[in-house]
Design a protein around this motif. Structure first.
Motif, mmCIF file in Angstrom:
data_model
loop_
_atom_site.group_PDB
_atom_site.id
_atom_site.type_symbol
_atom_site.label_atom_id
_atom_site.label_comp_id
_atom_site.label_asym_id
_atom_site.label_seq_id
_atom_site.Cartn_x
_atom_site.Cartn_y
_atom_site.Cartn_z
ATOM 1 N N ASP A 22 -35.005 -16.871 -11.342
ATOM 2 C CA ASP A 22 -36.258 -16.373 -11.924
ATOM 3 C C ASP A 22 -37.220 -17.499 -12.304
ATOM 4 N N GLU A 23 -36.660 -18.600 -12.843
ATOM 5 C CA GLU A 23 -37.516 -19.618 -13.462
ATOM 6 C C GLU A 23 -37.438 -21.000 -12.821
ATOM 7 N N GLY A 24 -36.434 -21.239 -11.988
ATOM 8 C CA GLY A 24 -36.245 -22.573 -11.422
ATOM 9 C C GLY A 24 -35.240 -23.363 -12.227
ATOM 10 N N ILE A 25 -34.512 -24.242 -11.589
ATOM 11 C CA ILE A 25 -33.413 -24.919 -12.281
ATOM 12 C C ILE A 25 -33.898 -25.919 -13.328
ATOM 13 N N PRO A 82 -32.256 -9.484 21.407
ATOM 14 C CA PRO A 82 -33.516 -9.898 20.753
ATOM 15 C C PRO A 82 -33.916 -8.968 19.607
ATOM 16 N N GLU A 83 -33.709 -7.659 19.779
ATOM 17 C CA GLU A 83 -34.078 -6.712 18.733
ATOM 18 C C GLU A 83 -33.156 -6.826 17.529
ATOM 19 N N ARG A 84 -31.903 -7.144 17.782
ATOM 20 C CA ARG A 84 -30.952 -7.285 16.677
ATOM 21 C C ARG A 84 -31.261 -8.535 15.844
ATOM 22 N N ILE A 85 -31.715 -9.576 16.512
ATOM 23 C CA ILE A 85 -32.148 -10.776 15.780
ATOM 24 C C ILE A 85 -33.422 -10.472 14.995
ATOM 25 N N ARG A 86 -34.349 -9.736 15.612
ATOM 26 C CA ARG A 86 -35.586 -9.363 14.925
ATOM 27 C C ARG A 86 -35.277 -8.559 13.661
ATOM 28 N N THR A 87 -34.245 -7.727 13.711
ATOM 29 C CA THR A 87 -33.886 -6.883 12.569
ATOM 30 C C THR A 87 -33.590 -7.711 11.329
ATOM 31 N N ILE A 88 -32.970 -8.873 11.501
ATOM 32 C CA ILE A 88 -32.678 -9.736 10.351
ATOM 33 C C ILE A 88 -33.973 -10.088 9.621
ATOM 34 N N PHE A 89 -35.001 -10.421 10.365
ATOM 35 C CA PHE A 89 -36.286 -10.784 9.778
ATOM 36 C C PHE A 89 -36.954 -9.564 9.125
ATOM 37 N N ILE A 90 -36.843 -8.418 9.768
ATOM 38 C CA ILE A 90 -37.437 -7.202 9.219
ATOM 39 C C ILE A 90 -36.781 -6.845 7.882
ATOM 40 N N ARG A 91 -35.456 -6.988 7.831
ATOM 41 C CA ARG A 91 -34.755 -6.681 6.582
ATOM 42 C C ARG A 91 -35.111 -7.683 5.486
ATOM 43 N N LEU A 92 -35.289 -8.941 5.877
ATOM 44 C CA LEU A 92 -35.719 -9.948 4.901
ATOM 45 C C LEU A 92 -37.124 -9.652 4.393
ATOM 46 N N ALA A 93 -37.995 -9.176 5.274
ATOM 47 C CA ALA A 93 -39.353 -8.822 4.867
ATOM 48 C C ALA A 93 -39.326 -7.708 3.833
ATOM 49 N N ALA A 94 -38.397 -6.764 4.007
ATOM 50 C CA ALA A 94 -38.262 -5.677 3.030
ATOM 51 C C ALA A 94 -37.832 -6.238 1.674
ATOM 52 N N PHE A 95 -36.920 -7.207 1.672
ATOM 53 C CA PHE A 95 -36.507 -7.870 0.429
ATOM 54 C C PHE A 95 -37.705 -8.555 -0.218
ATOM 55 N N ARG A 97 -40.705 -7.837 -0.219
ATOM 56 C CA ARG A 97 -41.683 -6.921 -0.817
ATOM 57 C C ARG A 97 -41.285 -6.493 -2.226
ATOM 58 N N HIS A 98 -40.064 -6.822 -2.634
ATOM 59 C CA HIS A 98 -39.645 -6.481 -3.998
ATOM 60 C C HIS A 98 -40.371 -7.404 -4.979
ATOM 61 N N PRO A 99 -40.887 -6.860 -6.074
ATOM 62 C CA PRO A 99 -41.661 -7.692 -7.011
ATOM 63 C C PRO A 99 -40.881 -8.853 -7.626
ATOM 64 N N LYS A 100 -39.552 -8.761 -7.626
ATOM 65 C CA LYS A 100 -38.751 -9.838 -8.227
ATOM 66 C C LYS A 100 -38.291 -10.870 -7.197
ATOM 67 N N TRP A 101 -38.687 -10.689 -5.940
ATOM 68 C CA TRP A 101 -38.277 -11.644 -4.907
ATOM 69 C C TRP A 101 -39.008 -12.967 -5.102
ATOM 70 N N LYS A 102 -38.256 -14.059 -5.067
ATOM 71 C CA LYS A 102 -38.852 -15.378 -5.265
ATOM 72 C C LYS A 102 -38.358 -16.383 -4.231
ATOM 73 N N LEU A 167 -43.394 -17.077 0.621
ATOM 74 C CA LEU A 167 -43.430 -17.401 -0.806
ATOM 75 C C LEU A 167 -44.791 -17.954 -1.205
ATOM 76 N N LEU A 168 -45.380 -18.743 -0.330
ATOM 77 C CA LEU A 168 -46.683 -19.345 -0.620
ATOM 78 C C LEU A 168 -47.801 -18.305 -0.625
ATOM 79 N N ASN A 169 -47.797 -17.426 0.377
ATOM 80 C CA ASN A 169 -48.891 -16.465 0.535
ATOM 81 C C ASN A 169 -48.613 -15.086 -0.045
ATOM 82 N N ARG A 170 -47.355 -14.859 -0.429
ATOM 83 C CA ARG A 170 -46.964 -13.541 -0.936
ATOM 84 C C ARG A 170 -47.281 -12.440 0.074
#
Length: 200
Positions: A22-25, A82-95, A97-102, A167-170
């Protein structure tokens, strides 16, 4: 009633993980971690010799769950490689979008410790990234793709670059764009197999 030593240690790591992410080490003190864990600072130092040891334990605790999540997302994905690899990125994008993601805890920690390359947490973070790269290389090799290690490195660069830019552009859209690029790279490597397969 006193908690068992292992339970106390896990409670300390859990408290540290929450605060570090949340705050950095650097912003989090040992006193704050002890307060969050509901223990004395003396008890904390009984389980960890220093804050550096606790930072390393924090990343070590993240290693397996983070890696297993990638594996699970890939296993659950449908379609060609290729689509299965793309899915990893799509799932990360969903993470993302959570307001607590840092961002990526491993990358953020390495940035904070950039002037301490020998820090145990840096070594743990590097080992985690290598493990993901090795896994990707193994997937590509199993599919018969040429230069599987180089392709795995390219995907890692897209992955970690996306972590930084999002992280930079949110804007999690960058993670999805990186996924498109990853799918294109894997698709191109897969297509190079077709002539060989046809002539076999």
């Amino acid at each position: 009633m006193t908690a068992p030593p292992r339970q106390t240690r896990e409670s300390i790591i859990s408290a540290a993980a929450k605060l570090f992410y949340d705050e950095g080490i650097r912003r989090v003190s040992v006193d704050a971690i002890a307060d969050e864990a509901g223990i004395t600072k003396r008890t904390l130092y009984y389980h960890f010799e220093s804050k550096d040891d606790l930072v390393a334990a924090y990343l070590e605790q993240r290693d397996q769950p983070s890696f297993a999540r990638f594996q699970q997302w890939f296993a659950e994905a449908e379609g060609p490689l290729p689509e299965r690899i793309r899915t990893i990125f799509i799932r990360l994008a969903a993470f993302a979008r959570h307001p607590k993601w840092k961002g990526c805890g491993f990358l953020r920690t390495s940035a904070e410790l950039a002037n301490m390359p020998g820090h145990p947490a840096i070594k743990i973070g590097a080992a985690h990234k290598r493990r993901v790269e090795d896994w990707l290389a193994g997937l590509f090799e199993a599919e018969g793709l040429g230069e599987p290690r180089m392709l795995a490195r390219q995907i890692i660069l897209l992955l970690d670059g996306a972590f930084a830019v999002v992280l930079l552009n949110r804007d999690p859209g960058y993670m999805e764009t990186a996924g498109d690029a990853a799918a294109t790279l894997v698709g191109a490597a897969s297509s190079r197999l077709q002539p060989a397969a046809a002539g076999a």
